[in-house]
Design an enzyme around this catalytic site. Structure first.
Site, PDB file in Angstrom:
ATOM      1  N   ASP A 153     -17.756 -10.314   5.581  1.00  0.00           N
ATOM      2  CA  ASP A 153     -18.411  -9.571   4.502  1.00  0.00           C
ATOM      3  C   ASP A 153     -17.392  -8.798   3.644  1.00  0.00           C
ATOM      4  OD1 ASP A 153     -20.041  -7.642   3.034  1.00  0.00           O
ATOM      5  OD2 ASP A 153     -21.634  -8.149   4.446  1.00  0.00           O
ATOM      6  N   THR A 188     -24.885  -7.756  -0.581  1.00  0.00           N
ATOM      7  CA  THR A 188     -24.768  -8.560   0.637  1.00  0.00           C
ATOM      8  C   THR A 188     -25.942  -9.506   0.893  1.00  0.00           C
ATOM      9  OG1 THR A 188     -23.407  -6.881   1.667  1.00  0.00           O
ATOM     10  CG2 THR A 188     -24.539  -8.414   3.149  1.00  0.00           C
ATOM     11  N   ASN A 195     -30.535  -5.309  -1.803  1.00  0.00           N
ATOM     12  CA  ASN A 195     -30.608  -4.864  -0.404  1.00  0.00           C
ATOM     13  C   ASN A 195     -31.781  -3.906  -0.204  1.00  0.00           C
ATOM     14  OD1 ASN A 195     -28.307  -6.336   0.047  1.00  0.00           O
ATOM     15  ND2 ASN A 195     -26.956  -4.569   0.321  1.00  0.00           N
ATOM     16  N   TYR A 202     -29.984  -9.019  14.749  1.00  0.00           N
ATOM     17  CA  TYR A 202     -28.862  -8.344  14.108  1.00  0.00           C
ATOM     18  C   TYR A 202     -28.563  -7.012  14.787  1.00  0.00           C
ATOM     19  CZ  TYR A 202     -25.695  -6.058  11.045  1.00  0.00           C
ATOM     20  OH  TYR A 202     -24.587  -5.406  10.581  1.00  0.00           O
ATOM     21  N   ASP A 205     -15.871  -5.428   4.717  1.00  0.00           N
ATOM     22  CA  ASP A 205     -16.782  -4.662   3.855  1.00  0.00           C
ATOM     23  C   ASP A 205     -16.884  -3.189   4.278  1.00  0.00           C
ATOM     24  OD1 ASP A 205     -19.120  -4.698   1.807  1.00  0.00           O
ATOM     25  OD2 ASP A 205     -20.023  -3.841   3.601  1.00  0.00           O
ATOM     26  N   HIS A 225     -15.764  -0.002   1.877  1.00  0.00           N
ATOM     27  CA  HIS A 225     -16.610   1.102   1.410  1.00  0.00           C
ATOM     28  C   HIS A 225     -16.011   2.451   1.795  1.00  0.00           C
ATOM     29  CE1 HIS A 225     -20.081  -1.020  -0.119  1.00  0.00           C
ATOM     30  NE2 HIS A 225     -20.218  -1.714   0.997  1.00  0.00           N
ATOM     31  N   ASP A 246     -19.358 -12.881   0.737  1.00  0.00           N
ATOM     32  CA  ASP A 246     -20.470 -12.676  -0.187  1.00  0.00           C
ATOM     33  C   ASP A 246     -20.062 -12.020  -1.511  1.00  0.00           C
ATOM     34  OD1 ASP A 246     -19.823 -10.430   1.293  1.00  0.00           O
ATOM     35  OD2 ASP A 246     -21.896  -9.792   1.634  1.00  0.00           O
ATOM     36  N   HIS A 247     -19.045 -11.182  -1.470  1.00  0.00           N
ATOM     37  CA  HIS A 247     -18.655 -10.412  -2.660  1.00  0.00           C
ATOM     38  C   HIS A 247     -17.325  -9.736  -2.395  1.00  0.00           C
ATOM     39  CE1 HIS A 247     -19.613  -6.919  -0.300  1.00  0.00           C
ATOM     40  NE2 HIS A 247     -20.790  -7.468  -0.005  1.00  0.00           N
ATOM     41  N   HIS A 278     -19.629  -2.394  -4.344  1.00  0.00           N
ATOM     42  CA  HIS A 278     -19.816  -3.702  -4.968  1.00  0.00           C
ATOM     43  C   HIS A 278     -21.258  -3.778  -5.409  1.00  0.00           C
ATOM     44  CE1 HIS A 278     -21.946  -4.927  -1.316  1.00  0.00           C
ATOM     45  NE2 HIS A 278     -21.054  -4.181  -0.704  1.00  0.00           N
TER      46      HIS A 278
END
Ligand SMILES: *[C@@H]1O[C@H](CO)[C@@H](O)[C@H](O)[C@H]1NC(C)=O
Ligand SMILES: *[C@@H]1O[C@H](CO)[C@@H](O)[C@H](O)[C@H]1NC(C)=O
Ligand SMILES: *[C@@H]1O[C@H](CO)[C@@H](O)[C@H](O)[C@H]1NC(C)=O
Ligand SMILES: *[C@@H]1O[C@H](CO)[C@@H](O)[C@H](O)[C@H]1NC(C)=O
Ligand SMILES: [Zn+2]
Length: 453
Positions: A34, A70, A91, A154, A189, A193, A237-238, A336
């Site tokens: 991620d 995401t 999200n 998850y 990710d 952040h 994803d980004h 993002h």
């Protein structure tokens, strides 16, 4: 012609394997780290990932989908659809009709996912094939009443090692065999952040961990004898942009909280007006020059982000590195979600295995192109989608591909050869026919022999 050759050879190959076993179906593992921004690959060292790339293909920049978040992008990878078409448009979402809410902590209602069919569901409808997931947004939800045969709920507290071990167990021992699998990891990710992508020391440490995970993955696949037959895609994803407390847009200074419901905040705010939409729009329009304000019907077509009820009547798009806040909000140093044409928002893609070329680099494809490519590799009929299979042909061993620079080179080369040949022919013809100045001189000297002409 080429197709029939391929068919002929694959027919021969199948025949040679004899009648004892049917041919093994192609297999594919899709991995996402991620928030892996494309240019991390140039700016940091990745010994394991670079080894992987050397034996496969690299797409340096993947044009992802807007908004660059995401859940939406992970769902575009596995459906080939823009967000407005697959329905995971953020999200954080709110559905006006059903009054349902969606967030990354509350994502299990199939209602949100059922507007599309992800590839792991399609794969399982084939006879003798199953899918497995060591996490990936949506894989623990019964989408169209189907989960992967093997999956985990998850939980960010499950280590990479455990995800990998359980996934490779499924890959090596299940019946019917797992032919499509996903593996998801939260880094880089989470650290992007926390520290911001400009924090070189922390990002160096985290990206080294990510690279070590690639090393573990390759090692594990080799130990289990999966390495030669399995196709592996590693992508994301980004990307991530650097934010700052000096680049804040405070909505509370512009609009009255009583006038709207806030569905999502930054960097793309989703605003549901309570009373007068026009009044709210004009107040926002003059609020801050570092964000774009759109009525839903005026969202630029290039975003493909309009035709879905879950997209709210007004959206605000912050400029790169700016954060939309309320007076009480806290700030992330990296974020993002911004315009998908910003290079900082784009991820990369690497792939290796029997379906892919070795040592090939490609400049760009779209996130939505990954789905038709995966369907091709697995021999699945793709659902209608927004991707273009042709964009990925150069990555695949069983496809013809001429990229634009090569094509131009070939045309120019051919023209040069033709021109040279034409010139040569003209010169030769001139030599063979017509009076030559030299011989005319000789003639003139030799004028006591008139018959020589
Ligand atoms: C599915 O697997 C079974 C048992 O291995 C086999 O008999 C059957 O032919 C397979 N079907 C297909 C379509 O490959
Ligand atoms: C991984 O597999 C082990 C052994 O079967 C099991 O105990 C564990 O719960 C699995 N982990 C996850 C996250 O499902
Ligand atoms: C909504 O606001 C606009 C601009 O302030 C105003 O012209 C319009 O009359 C308002 N509409 C209603 C229904 O109040
Ligand atoms: C994307 O694909 C879907 C499914 O085929 C289609 O309905 C939609 O119109 C496409 N979007 C664009 C912008 O072409
Ligand atoms: Zn992400």
């Amino acid at each position: 012609m080429r197709l029939s050759l391929v068919l002929l050879f694959s027919g021969l190959a199948t025949g040679c394997r004899g009648s004892s076993s049917s041919p093994l179906p192609p297999r594919l593992l899709l991995v996402s780290f991620d928030g892996f921004r494309a240019d991390y690959l140039q700016n940091y060292e990745f010994p394991h990932l670079q080894n992987f790339i050397k034996e496969g293909v690299l797409v340096e920049q993947v044009q992802n989908v807007f908004i660059t978040k995401t859940f939406p992008n992970h769902y575009s990878i596995v459906t080939g659809l823009y967000e407005e078409s697959h329905g995971i448009v953020a999200n954080s979402m709110y559905d006006v009709v059903t009054k349902k809410h969606f967030s990354d902590m509350n994502d299990k209602d199939p209602f949100w996912w059922n507007e599309a069919v992800p590839i792991w569901v399609t794969n399982q409808l084939q006879e003798n094939r199953s899918s497995a997931a060591a996490m990936w947004p949506g894989t623990d939800v019964p989408i169209h009443n189907t989960t992967p045969s093997y999956f985990m709920d998850y939980s960010r507290s499950v280590s990479f090692g455990e995800r990998l071990r359980n996934l490779t167990t499924w890959l090596s021992s299940s019946n019917p065999p797992v032919t499509f699998a996903t593996l998801y990891w939260e880094e880089p990710d989470a650290s992007g952040h926390k520290y911001g992508p400009d924090d070189k020391d922390n990002m160096h440490r985290v990206l080294k961990e990510v690279d070590d995970h690639v090393g573990e993955l390759v090692h594990q696949l080799k130990v289990l004898g999966l390495w030669d037959s399995l196709n592996v895609i590693i992508t994301s994803d980004h990307g991530m942009a650097q934010c700052s407390k000096d680049r804040l847009i405070n909505l509370d200074l512009c609009i009255d909280p009583a006038d709207y419901t806030l569905v999502d905040l930054s960097p793309v705010a989703a605003i549901l007006p309570k009373k007068n939409r026009t009044k709210l729009f004009y107040e926002l329009k003059v609020c801050d020059s570092h964000m774009k304000v759109y009525l839903k019907e005026d969202i630029p077509a290039r975003f493909h982000y309009q035709h879905n009820d879950r997209i709210q009547p007004i959206i605000l798009v912050a400029d790169e590195g700016w954060t939309i806040v309320l007076s009480k909000s806290s700030l992330k140093l990296g974020d993002h979600g911004y315009d998908n044409s910003l290079p900082s928002m784009n991820p990369f893609l690497a792939a290796r295995g029997p379906a892919f070329h070795k040592g090939y680099k490609h400049s760009t494809i779209n996130t939505v192109d990954i789905y038709p490519m995966m369907c091709h590799i697995l021999g699945l009929k793709p659902h209608p989608n927004n991707g273009t299979f042709g964009h990925t042909k150069c990555l695949l061993v069983d496809q013809w591909c001429i990229n634009l620079p090569e094509a131009i080179g070939i045309v120019i080369g051919a023209l040069l050869v033709l021109t040279t040949l034409t010139c040569l022919i003209i010169i030769m013809q001139n030599r063979l026919s017509g009076p030559r100045p030299f011989s005319r001189l000789q003639l003139q000297d030799d004028d006591d022999d008139p018959l020589i002409a």
